[in-house]
Design a protein around this motif. Structure first.
Motif, PDB file in Angstrom:
ATOM      1  N   TYR A   7      -3.099  -1.185 -15.005  1.00 34.22           N
ATOM      2  CA  TYR A   7      -3.447  -2.543 -15.446  1.00 34.22           C
ATOM      3  C   TYR A   7      -3.745  -3.520 -14.313  1.00 34.22           C
ATOM      4  O   TYR A   7      -4.635  -4.369 -14.465  1.00 34.22           O
ATOM      5  N   PRO A   8      -3.083  -3.467 -13.131  1.00 35.70           N
ATOM      6  CA  PRO A   8      -3.477  -4.432 -12.079  1.00 35.70           C
ATOM      7  C   PRO A   8      -4.853  -4.155 -11.485  1.00 35.70           C
ATOM      8  O   PRO A   8      -5.394  -5.010 -10.776  1.00 35.70           O
ATOM      9  N   HIS A  35      -9.345  -6.213 -14.712  1.00 35.05           N
ATOM     10  CA  HIS A  35      -9.173  -7.610 -15.119  1.00 35.05           C
ATOM     11  C   HIS A  35      -8.560  -7.636 -16.523  1.00 35.05           C
ATOM     12  O   HIS A  35      -9.008  -6.901 -17.419  1.00 35.05           O
ATOM     13  N   PRO A  36      -7.535  -8.456 -16.751  1.00 39.97           N
ATOM     14  CA  PRO A  36      -6.833  -8.410 -18.049  1.00 39.97           C
ATOM     15  C   PRO A  36      -7.732  -8.671 -19.248  1.00 39.97           C
ATOM     16  O   PRO A  36      -7.451  -8.162 -20.342  1.00 39.97           O
ATOM     17  N   ASP A  42      -2.475 -10.737 -14.704  1.00 40.64           N
ATOM     18  CA  ASP A  42      -2.904  -9.386 -14.361  1.00 40.64           C
ATOM     19  C   ASP A  42      -1.765  -8.388 -14.305  1.00 40.64           C
ATOM     20  O   ASP A  42      -2.004  -7.182 -14.198  1.00 40.64           O
TER      21      ASP A  42
END
Length: 588
Positions: free
Chosen positions: A32-33, A36-37, A76
């Motif tokens: 996930y990091p 981009h969320p 993020d």
């Protein structure tokens, strides 16, 4: 996929069991990091369309707690939201919290404030280390626990440590991690992962951990070795390597999609479960790239495309379609909407220049008798200037980690690079000597995790240590983007389209709507780039990467601004955006 609030996921004699029925995991890795969320759902949905039923992610401790005591779980690094989206998309989740993750990620995921602690024995039952790990796991498991499948969430497996058998064999350490994880309310099965090499599988073994393997070929042999050491339960390749990562100065790695698809077919035909590493690699945004050192230090590039089925920019590749065809032979796959690759906007804008950008985010750290390492100056310092007076002449030798611009009386005279070996420079008597040192990536594997960075010991002049005092200044690199955006420009700094660094460069351009972009870095030397304040990452003329991926959500309708801090020199002081990414000449 259906689930109820009381669904159970367990390990049986031969299979994973979902509510008592045999279940094969067909998963893909996505960190996930590195995404981009606002794009998490898109990438997860595309993974489901390939035929996957689960998403796996690491948890990078240093992304959540870069400064001790300053924990983040928003934006993020909103792991909870990421896991919730996986559930909403009808998929399961596998979480690997480490605390060590490797992943070609900065410092293997361990915070620099932890790894620089004097006497700390990393990845061991050292009480000081375990005390810090306990705090981390309590916070992470508080996010994971309510999102387990038996509570209506997505999480079906949690991994303990990562490839530990390749590093150590401290069974007390593994016992402590298992105990802490169970005490935090994690009830789903726990796993370990190692390469299917006997001593590694046994070193990382614990009675409560189901053994899984990491490999990218020789499938039958690897599964046979894994079965010897995990005689019951399902076989699983937790990391099916379908691509590879890139170092600065090397070629761009790809794999033949037909060969990867054939190996995936062998895995599934054998009845094994799989986690494809990576289904979508993403990007080492900011300063998050790691490095490797197996005798030669090699930092990772900014792209983590990994030659994945879903590219860095979300494109469905030939490998995606080949894998989908293979998966369809062994499990249901959803219908695939018509899609086609589209080119990104092609445009350019002239830069304007800002003088002396480093001074805009610099802090005087005082004088030292001996040069301090970067970790002594604070967490995640990546750029610092060391200055001392050289009364005598001599041949300068300095140990730098990892890259240094050497100046005499303010005039640059040479570069020292760790990755190509030690170099020497002549120094006349009576000059002021300065070394601007950049940490270009923290080692993420094996024994050099947490090594000191910066100027390591006093430089030598003809074999004699250069005496202090050493005056040290540090530069807040993440703050440079906004500082350059706000500073006054100078027309005199760009001559015939060229600019000598260090220099700040910025340009504005208009878009009709937000869009993914590919920022061309081929005319620049070495530095950092931002788009509308979002830290895209590092660039380097050394290659292979020649473009930086700009996620659409960081752009906007109307005026946009790109900023770079060029540390060496730009031969083309222009911001150019290309239709397609350029990650370098490929090598299989």
């Amino acid at each position: 996929m259906t689930r109820t609030a009381d669904s159970r996921f367990t390990i049986g004699e031969t299979d994973f069991l979902l509510d008592g029925a045999p279940h094969r995991i067909i998963s893909g890795a996505m960190h996930y990091p590195r995404v981009h969320p606002e794009l998490w759902r898109d990438r997860i949905r595309k993974a489901r369309l390939m035929g996957l039923n689960a998403i796996e992610t690491y948890v990078a401790w240093n992304a959540h707690e870069p400064v001790k005591g300053e924990w983040r779980e928003d934006g993020d690094v909103d792991l909870g939201r990421f896991l919730d989206i996986i559930a909403e998309e009808g998929m399961h989740a596998i979480v690997r919290p480490g605390p060590y993750i490797c992943a070609e990620w900065h410092n293997g995921g361990l915070p620099t404030w932890l790894t620089s602690s004097p006497g700390m024995r990393l990845r061991s039952s050292d009480p000081a280390y375990l005390a810090e790990v306990t705090g981390f796991l309590e916070k992470v498991n508080a996010i994971i626990a309510p999102r387990q499948i038996d509570r209506g969430g997505s999480v079906i497996l949690v991994q303990i440590e990562n490839e530990y058998g390749a590093y150590g064999a401290d069974k007390d350490y593994l016992e402590a991690l298992v105990r802490q994880t169970r005490a935090a309310g994690i009830t789903v099965p726990l796993t370990q992962v190692d390469q299917p090499i006997p001593h590694m599988l046994e070193n990382g073994a614990h009675p409560e951990l189901h053994k899984t393997g990491s490999f990218g070929g020789r499938v039958d042999e690897r599964l046979a070795t894994l079965r010897e050491h995990q005689p019951t339960g399902p076989l699983m390749c937790m990391e099916f390597w379908c691509g590879w990562f890139d170092h600065w100065g090397e070629k761009h790695h790809t794999t033949t999609f037909a060969d990867s698809a054939a190996d995936l077919d062998r895995l599934l035909a054998a009845g094994a479960s799989v986690n494809i590493y990576m289904v979508h690699g993403g990007t080492n945004f900011g300063l998050t790239n790691g490095a490797n050192d197996s005798g030669r230090y090699l930092p990772l590039v900014t792209s983590y495309d990994y030659d994945s089925p879903i590219s860095e920019s979300g494109e469905l590749t030939a490998k995606f379609h080949a894998f989908r065809e293979v998966i369809a032979k062994h499990a249901p796959v959803p219908g695939l909407p018509e899609t086609s690759a589209t080119d990104a906007p092609v445009l350019s804008a002239a830069f304007e220049a800002v003088a002396d950008p480093l001074s805009l985010a610099i802090a005087d750290r005082g004088a030292f008798d001996a040069p301090p390492a970067l970790d002594e100056l604070g967490p995640d310092v990546v750029l610092a200037e060391y200055t001392a007076d050289a009364a005598d002449a001599g041949l300068l030798e300095a140990k730098v980690r990892d890259y240094a611009w050497v100046s005499r009386d303010g005039v640059q005279v040479g570069i020292l690079q760790r990755s190509i070996g030690d170099l020497t420079l002549p120094v006349p008597a009576g000059v002021r000597l300065s070394l601007l040192i950049e940490e270009t990536g923290r080692v993420n594997y094996d024994e050099k995790i947490g090594e000191a960075k910066g100027l390591i010991g006093a430089p030598l002049l003809d074999g004699v240590p250069l005496p202090g005092p050493w005056r040290v200044r540090t530069i807040d690199v993440p703050a440079l983007g906004q500082a350059v955006a706000d500073a006054a420009a100078s027309d005199a700094l760009i001559v015939n389209g060229r600019a000598t660094g260090p220099v700040g460069l910025r340009a504005s351009f208009d878009l009709m709507e937000p869009a993914d972009l590919f920022l061309d870095t081929s005319g620049w030397g070495k530095g950092f780039a931002w788009m509308n304040g979002f830290f895209l990452g590092r660039y380097w003329r050394r290659g292979p990467q020649r473009t930086l991926y700009v996620p659409g959500p960081v752009t906007r309708n109307g005026r946009n601004e790109v900023v770079i801090v060029e540390l060496e020199g730009a031969t083309d002081a222009t911001a150019r955006f290309l239709a397609r990414p350029d990650l370098g000449h490929e090598v299989e």
